[in-house]
Design a protein around this motif. Sequence first.
Motif, PDB file in Angstrom:
ATOM      1  N   PRO A 295       0.629  -1.225   0.017  1.00 20.79           N
ATOM      2  CA  PRO A 295      -0.129   0.172  -0.032  1.00 20.79           C
ATOM      3  C   PRO A 295       0.797   1.233   0.054  1.00 20.79           C
ATOM      4  O   PRO A 295       0.580   2.361  -0.819  1.00 20.79           O
ATOM      5  CB  PRO A 295      -0.698  -0.050   1.288  1.00 20.79           C
ATOM      6  CG  PRO A 295      -0.888  -1.704   1.546  1.00 20.79           C
ATOM      7  CD  PRO A 295       0.315  -2.295   0.901  1.00 20.79           C
ATOM      8  N   PHE A 296       2.117   1.170   0.541  1.00 23.27           N
ATOM      9  CA  PHE A 296       2.645   2.531   0.662  1.00 23.27           C
ATOM     10  C   PHE A 296       3.622   2.665  -0.779  1.00 23.27           C
ATOM     11  O   PHE A 296       3.856   3.608  -1.023  1.00 23.27           O
ATOM     12  CB  PHE A 296       3.751   2.212   1.827  1.00 23.27           C
ATOM     13  CG  PHE A 296       3.369   3.038   3.087  1.00 23.27           C
ATOM     14  CD1 PHE A 296       3.157   4.216   3.478  1.00 23.27           C
ATOM     15  CD2 PHE A 296       2.975   2.044   4.157  1.00 23.27           C
ATOM     16  CE1 PHE A 296       2.775   4.642   4.535  1.00 23.27           C
ATOM     17  CE2 PHE A 296       2.441   2.754   5.469  1.00 23.27           C
ATOM     18  CZ  PHE A 296       2.152   4.091   5.590  1.00 23.27           C
ATOM     19  N   THR A 297       3.720   1.514  -1.491  1.00 23.67           N
ATOM     20  CA  THR A 297       4.355   1.763  -2.732  1.00 23.67           C
ATOM     21  C   THR A 297       3.294   2.820  -3.778  1.00 23.67           C
ATOM     22  O   THR A 297       3.967   3.328  -4.381  1.00 23.67           O
ATOM     23  CB  THR A 297       4.676   0.447  -3.528  1.00 23.67           C
ATOM     24  OG1 THR A 297       3.408  -0.152  -3.663  1.00 23.67           O
ATOM     25  CG2 THR A 297       5.767  -0.348  -2.611  1.00 23.67           C
ATOM     26  N   LEU A 298       2.249   2.495  -3.445  1.00 23.85           N
ATOM     27  CA  LEU A 298       1.052   3.265  -4.125  1.00 23.85           C
ATOM     28  C   LEU A 298       0.713   4.661  -3.673  1.00 23.85           C
ATOM     29  O   LEU A 298       0.124   5.350  -4.281  1.00 23.85           O
ATOM     30  CB  LEU A 298      -0.174   2.327  -4.274  1.00 23.85           C
ATOM     31  CG  LEU A 298       0.051   1.000  -4.779  1.00 23.85           C
ATOM     32  CD1 LEU A 298      -1.344   0.032  -4.727  1.00 23.85           C
ATOM     33  CD2 LEU A 298       0.428   0.947  -6.427  1.00 23.85           C
ATOM     34  N   ASP A 299       1.192   4.612  -2.328  1.00 27.17           N
ATOM     35  CA  ASP A 299       0.731   5.928  -1.759  1.00 27.17           C
ATOM     36  C   ASP A 299       1.791   6.317  -0.713  1.00 27.17           C
ATOM     37  O   ASP A 299       1.467   6.102   0.626  1.00 27.17           O
ATOM     38  CB  ASP A 299      -0.679   5.736  -1.106  1.00 27.17           C
ATOM     39  CG  ASP A 299      -1.232   7.006  -0.244  1.00 27.17           C
ATOM     40  OD1 ASP A 299      -0.567   8.173  -0.450  1.00 27.17           O
ATOM     41  OD2 ASP A 299      -1.864   6.929   0.445  1.00 27.17           O
ATOM     42  N   LEU A 300       2.883   6.806  -1.041  1.00 27.50           N
ATOM     43  CA  LEU A 300       4.129   6.916  -0.399  1.00 27.50           C
ATOM     44  C   LEU A 300       3.976   7.876   1.056  1.00 27.50           C
ATOM     45  O   LEU A 300       4.406   7.553   2.192  1.00 27.50           O
ATOM     46  CB  LEU A 300       5.335   7.987  -0.918  1.00 27.50           C
ATOM     47  CG  LEU A 300       6.128   6.710  -1.926  1.00 27.50           C
ATOM     48  CD1 LEU A 300       7.024   7.831  -2.542  1.00 27.50           C
ATOM     49  CD2 LEU A 300       6.931   5.874  -1.246  1.00 27.50           C
ATOM     50  N   TYR A 301       2.980   8.829   1.066  1.00 26.10           N
ATOM     51  CA  TYR A 301       2.765   9.752   2.134  1.00 26.10           C
ATOM     52  C   TYR A 301       1.358   9.321   2.917  1.00 26.10           C
ATOM     53  O   TYR A 301       1.110  10.120   4.003  1.00 26.10           O
ATOM     54  CB  TYR A 301       2.619  11.050   1.629  1.00 26.10           C
ATOM     55  CG  TYR A 301       3.813  11.470   0.855  1.00 26.10           C
ATOM     56  CD1 TYR A 301       4.973  11.854   1.773  1.00 26.10           C
ATOM     57  CD2 TYR A 301       4.092  11.288  -0.435  1.00 26.10           C
ATOM     58  CE1 TYR A 301       6.327  12.263   1.274  1.00 26.10           C
ATOM     59  CE2 TYR A 301       5.251  11.631  -0.988  1.00 26.10           C
ATOM     60  CZ  TYR A 301       6.460  11.893  -0.461  1.00 26.10           C
ATOM     61  OH  TYR A 301       7.800  12.323  -0.749  1.00 26.10           O
ATOM     62  N   GLY A 302       0.880   8.014   2.524  1.00 21.80           N
ATOM     63  CA  GLY A 302      -0.098   7.559   3.265  1.00 21.80           C
ATOM     64  C   GLY A 302      -1.553   8.400   3.352  1.00 21.80           C
ATOM     65  O   GLY A 302      -2.183   8.240   4.441  1.00 21.80           O
TER      66      GLY A 302
END
Length: 364
Positions: A295-302
């Motif tokens: 999930p963080f690869t798709l949304d680095l800043y969460g």
Amino acid sequence: MLPYPATQSSSTHPKRSLGNYLTTSSSSTTSLSLSVGGGSLLEKRKVSELLRQRSRVTNLALVLILGLLGVSLVANFRGWMDGEETTGGGASSIGDLLPPKVIADTVDISEEMKTLSHLIVVAGHGIWTGHDASLREKDDQWLLEPYQRGGQTVDAIFKHIQSGSDLVLSDPAALLVFSGGQTRPLADQTEAQSYHHLATASSLLPPSFPRATTEDFALDSFQNLLFSIARFHEITSSYPSRITVVGFGVKEARFKELHRAALRFPEARFEYVGIDLAGDLTSFYEGERKNGYHPFTLDLYGCHPPLVSKRRRRNPFARWHPYLSSAPELKELLEFCPAHAGGGEGGLSGLGVVYEGRLPWDGR
């Protein structure tokens, strides 16, 4: 030319231009005309008298207002240029890089704290609710998620606390930050506070040890890192030149490859100390890859679902972090959230969208 007030008679004060006022003379005033410094005394008196004439705005006031306006424009332009130079195009003015004075005046940073340069982060994963450190290995002394029960998790957590304590005691330039918010609905303290309490109760740290503190607002691993950097600034008035994170070994790739990269912190000055559970961890690593790393690869800043949804669930007391004001150099980074960029699950492609603004550790 500004008009005379309506209350003044035109027969007493005939309307005339400044040029007419200076050139017109009568027999009653000619005798007073003297040459002084290249201009007649009469002319100078007439100019002075004109500037003091009552009007909606006196001519003298108009001159003063225009002068003050010019000075203000120059000062504002210089301040804007100074702010651009200081922030590299980030904050709009130099004032944006200063915490509110009403808060800053309540903080006294010692000279010892100002010399610190190494940030040690222990990321929280549970809340110790006990008072007797000898019972720390019992699950009922903790607030845990169901999957964390069974004894191994709390044993690994204690080793995280122990490792962080050992590291800070061995490095006089280090500040230890236990990081984690008030994430459980039944909690009356934060993850970080409980870790710090356990470290002291277990004699891992001396009582009132000044180089250990808490960061009480992080809601996930990315915030553990970013918010701890901001907390370091609150304690030392500077930013770390070196960072060590202590946590589960299963999360090492997430911290080193994603969180560190999202903050553009130099890889050569970033270290991760991984301490895992005992036994076969295959399922844990698979779960981390699917539910944490990916999930963080798709949304680095969460900042998009599902990661931002997890933050909401972990914030039952609606706590707001203070770092926008206490770490103003990080303000734009703290608020950074790339828009949906297509590609990947949920239409996100966060891996290729990294914050490009100026950061305190750039060029170090």
